[in-house]
Design an enzyme around this catalytic site. Structure first.
Site, PDB file in Angstrom:
ATOM      1  N   ARG A 182       0.480  -0.725  -0.408  1.00 18.22           N
ATOM      2  CA  ARG A 182      -0.363   0.387   0.149  1.00 18.22           C
ATOM      3  C   ARG A 182       0.872   1.155  -0.210  1.00 18.22           C
ATOM      4  O   ARG A 182       2.195   1.176   0.717  1.00 18.22           O
ATOM      5  CB  ARG A 182      -0.927  -0.327   1.514  1.00 18.22           C
ATOM      6  CG  ARG A 182      -1.720  -1.051   0.870  1.00 18.22           C
ATOM      7  CD  ARG A 182      -2.768  -0.974   2.460  1.00 18.22           C
ATOM      8  NE  ARG A 182      -3.189  -2.088   2.607  1.00 18.22           N
ATOM      9  CZ  ARG A 182      -3.129  -3.042   3.439  1.00 18.22           C
ATOM     10  NH1 ARG A 182      -2.129  -3.206   4.971  1.00 18.22           N
ATOM     11  NH2 ARG A 182      -4.229  -3.999   4.026  1.00 18.22           N
ATOM     12  N   LYS A 206      -1.707  -1.718   7.782  1.00 19.51           N
ATOM     13  CA  LYS A 206      -3.419  -1.616   8.710  1.00 19.51           C
ATOM     14  C   LYS A 206      -3.088  -1.679   9.806  1.00 19.51           C
ATOM     15  O   LYS A 206      -2.594  -2.270  10.389  1.00 19.51           O
ATOM     16  CB  LYS A 206      -4.175  -1.648   7.411  1.00 19.51           C
ATOM     17  CG  LYS A 206      -4.766  -1.275   6.549  1.00 19.51           C
ATOM     18  CD  LYS A 206      -5.737  -1.491   5.961  1.00 19.51           C
ATOM     19  CE  LYS A 206      -6.309  -0.437   4.690  1.00 19.51           C
ATOM     20  NZ  LYS A 206      -7.711  -1.010   4.349  1.00 19.51           N
ATOM     21  N   HIS A 281      -2.343   2.007  -6.830  1.00 16.33           N
ATOM     22  CA  HIS A 281      -2.521   1.014  -6.084  1.00 16.33           C
ATOM     23  C   HIS A 281      -3.089   0.044  -6.717  1.00 16.33           C
ATOM     24  O   HIS A 281      -3.219  -0.696  -7.125  1.00 16.33           O
ATOM     25  CB  HIS A 281      -4.126   1.846  -5.772  1.00 16.33           C
ATOM     26  CG  HIS A 281      -4.604   0.866  -4.403  1.00 16.33           C
ATOM     27  ND1 HIS A 281      -3.498   0.845  -2.841  1.00 16.33           N
ATOM     28  CD2 HIS A 281      -6.047  -0.223  -3.703  1.00 16.33           C
ATOM     29  CE1 HIS A 281      -4.618   0.105  -1.836  1.00 16.33           C
ATOM     30  NE2 HIS A 281      -5.249  -0.880  -2.263  1.00 16.33           N
ATOM     31  N   ARG A 284      -0.640  -1.752  -7.026  1.00 20.09           N
ATOM     32  CA  ARG A 284      -0.526  -3.419  -5.855  1.00 20.09           C
ATOM     33  C   ARG A 284      -1.649  -4.330  -5.984  1.00 20.09           C
ATOM     34  O   ARG A 284      -1.825  -6.022  -6.029  1.00 20.09           O
ATOM     35  CB  ARG A 284      -1.346  -2.913  -4.597  1.00 20.09           C
ATOM     36  CG  ARG A 284      -2.051  -3.856  -3.968  1.00 20.09           C
ATOM     37  CD  ARG A 284      -2.507  -2.998  -2.532  1.00 20.09           C
ATOM     38  NE  ARG A 284      -3.244  -3.671  -1.100  1.00 20.09           N
ATOM     39  CZ  ARG A 284      -2.175  -4.226  -0.770  1.00 20.09           C
ATOM     40  NH1 ARG A 284      -1.132  -4.549  -0.479  1.00 20.09           N
ATOM     41  NH2 ARG A 284      -4.029  -4.859   0.717  1.00 20.09           N
ATOM     42  N   HIS A 307      -3.413  -8.384   3.998  1.00 14.98           N
ATOM     43  CA  HIS A 307      -5.247  -8.757   4.520  1.00 14.98           C
ATOM     44  C   HIS A 307      -6.087  -9.717   4.797  1.00 14.98           C
ATOM     45  O   HIS A 307      -5.242 -10.381   5.450  1.00 14.98           O
ATOM     46  CB  HIS A 307      -6.337  -9.622   2.905  1.00 14.98           C
ATOM     47  CG  HIS A 307      -6.529  -8.246   2.268  1.00 14.98           C
ATOM     48  ND1 HIS A 307      -6.658  -8.704   0.623  1.00 14.98           N
ATOM     49  CD2 HIS A 307      -6.065  -7.257   1.898  1.00 14.98           C
ATOM     50  CE1 HIS A 307      -6.048  -7.522  -0.698  1.00 14.98           C
ATOM     51  NE2 HIS A 307      -5.910  -7.018   0.629  1.00 14.98           N
ATOM     52  N   TYR A 316      -9.986 -10.031  -6.231  1.00  7.73           N
ATOM     53  CA  TYR A 316      -8.937 -10.132  -7.664  1.00  7.73           C
ATOM     54  C   TYR A 316      -9.284 -11.548  -8.480  1.00  7.73           C
ATOM     55  O   TYR A 316      -8.776 -11.605  -9.904  1.00  7.73           O
ATOM     56  CB  TYR A 316      -7.800 -10.422  -7.017  1.00  7.73           C
ATOM     57  CG  TYR A 316      -7.601  -9.385  -6.655  1.00  7.73           C
ATOM     58  CD1 TYR A 316      -7.286  -7.836  -7.274  1.00  7.73           C
ATOM     59  CD2 TYR A 316      -7.445  -8.643  -4.847  1.00  7.73           C
ATOM     60  CE1 TYR A 316      -6.953  -6.382  -6.750  1.00  7.73           C
ATOM     61  CE2 TYR A 316      -6.820  -7.661  -4.545  1.00  7.73           C
ATOM     62  CZ  TYR A 316      -6.373  -6.516  -5.007  1.00  7.73           C
ATOM     63  OH  TYR A 316      -6.159  -5.842  -4.383  1.00  7.73           O
TER      64      TYR A 316
END
Length: 335
Positions: A182, A206, A281, A284, A307, A316
């Site tokens: 990210r 995150k 992004h 990514r 994730h 995806y």
């Protein structure tokens, strides 16, 4: 129906919303949510409670009893948001915030039942993320961002800065694509997080969650080149980088910032693709798509992307169906 402006909080006054401060402290300290996520939760919950205040005809200073809401209240809140033009995805996010808050109230004994959890989250179609084709990726790295040819000076000067900008941009884009990072992760990447010998990166994602990501050959080579050019660049300037611990810095030695990363990405992607959004992004997304197209399993890709669940990564898989069909038509005898 109330106007959106009527239940959008002007001041997020926590004293009017029982247990809200405790919940925000909980998601920050216990669940390690970022400041941005904390503020989003605060806004969504205050917005919900202000709607309830109007719905129950309470005065501005009257406290709200969290146990007093009904399923109908929650549904009316969602209906109001929908009528005012919010997208289902935004409504689902606000409902998720309210559900999380009530789950916290349930765990702390403030309510006996989490009423919002009885409301089904609206379904919404997730847009297929934009990504580069493998040919576009080759053009980006092998042509536009090519490393010095054999015999050419390391970090050849293409911007009047001893090759610093070119070497940094090449390494930056290689890491974004080769590791699926990210924008916040690449900006926060520090030297101590890079292990060139074992080809690994330690990434802080995150919520401060740490993960180890493999570092591919091209990204490793680009980083080595950049590190050497960077050392020479600041040595010649007879200066030290103020943010020396960070991997990617500006020519003034400061840590790179989001707008700069977006500018660099847009500059190079504009030359290789016609997709609408040309942001970091995209690289990514390309990382995930190309990995899945090449046979990587969903769980491994999910872990590399950072994730928390496979559902997030499953988007995806939609963009790989064309590739699967193409392989099938070429390989199956009765296709």
């Amino acid at each position: 129906m109330q106007h959106v402006e009527e239940f959008k909080p002007a001041e997020n006054n926590e004293s009017q919303y029982p247990f809200l401060k405790g919940f925000l402290d909980y998601v920050t300290l216990e669940r390690h949510f970022s400041r941005h996520t904390r503020e989003a939760y605060r806004t969504d919950i205050c917005q919900f409670y202000t709607f309830i205040r109007y719905q129950h005809t309470l005065a501005d200073k009257d406290p709200i009893d969290p146990a007093s809401i009904s399923v109908l209240d929650v549904r009316l809140f969602m209906g109001e948001l929908l009528e005012k033009g919010l997208q289902p995805k935004s409504i689902a996010r606000k409902l998720a915030a309210v559900k999380s808050f009530y789950n916290y109230l349930l765990e702390t004994g403030a309510v006996k039942v989490s009423v919002p959890s009885q409301v089904i989250t609206p379904r919404f179609s997730k847009p297929v993320p934009g990504f580069l084709s493998e040919r576009e990726t080759e053009k980006l790295f092998d042509e536009l961002l090519s490393l010095p040819a054999p015999g050419e000076a390391l970090g050849a000067d293409r911007a009047g800065d001893g090759g610093f900008t070119h070497a940094r941009d090449r390494a930056l884009l290689e890491v974004l694509y080769g590791c699926g990072l990210r924008i916040s992760e690449v900006i926060g990447l520090q030297y101590e997080n890079v292990n060139l010998q074992d080809s690994l990166l330690r990434v802080s994602g995150k919520g401060g969650k740490q993960r180890i990501v493999p570092l591919g050959g091209p990204a490793r080579t680009a980083l080595r080149n950049y590190f050497e050019v960077r050392r020479n660049f600041f040595r010649m300037k007879n200066e030290e980088s103020p943010d020396a611990s960070y991997v990617f810095v500006t020519k003034k030695g400061r840590r790179i910032y989001p707008v700069l990363v977006q500018r660099v990405t847009r500059k190079y992607l504009s030359a290789v693709t016609e997709i609408k959004y040309k942001n970091p992004h995209v690289l990514r997304h390309s990382f995930a798509t190309h990995m899945l197209n090449s046979g990587a399993d969903l769980k491994s890709v999910s872990e590399m992307l950072g994730h928390t669940n496979l559902t997030t990564t499953e988007i995806y898989t939609h963009v790989t169906f064309g590739r699967i069909k193409e392989v099938y038509l070429k390989a199956h005898p009765k296709a």
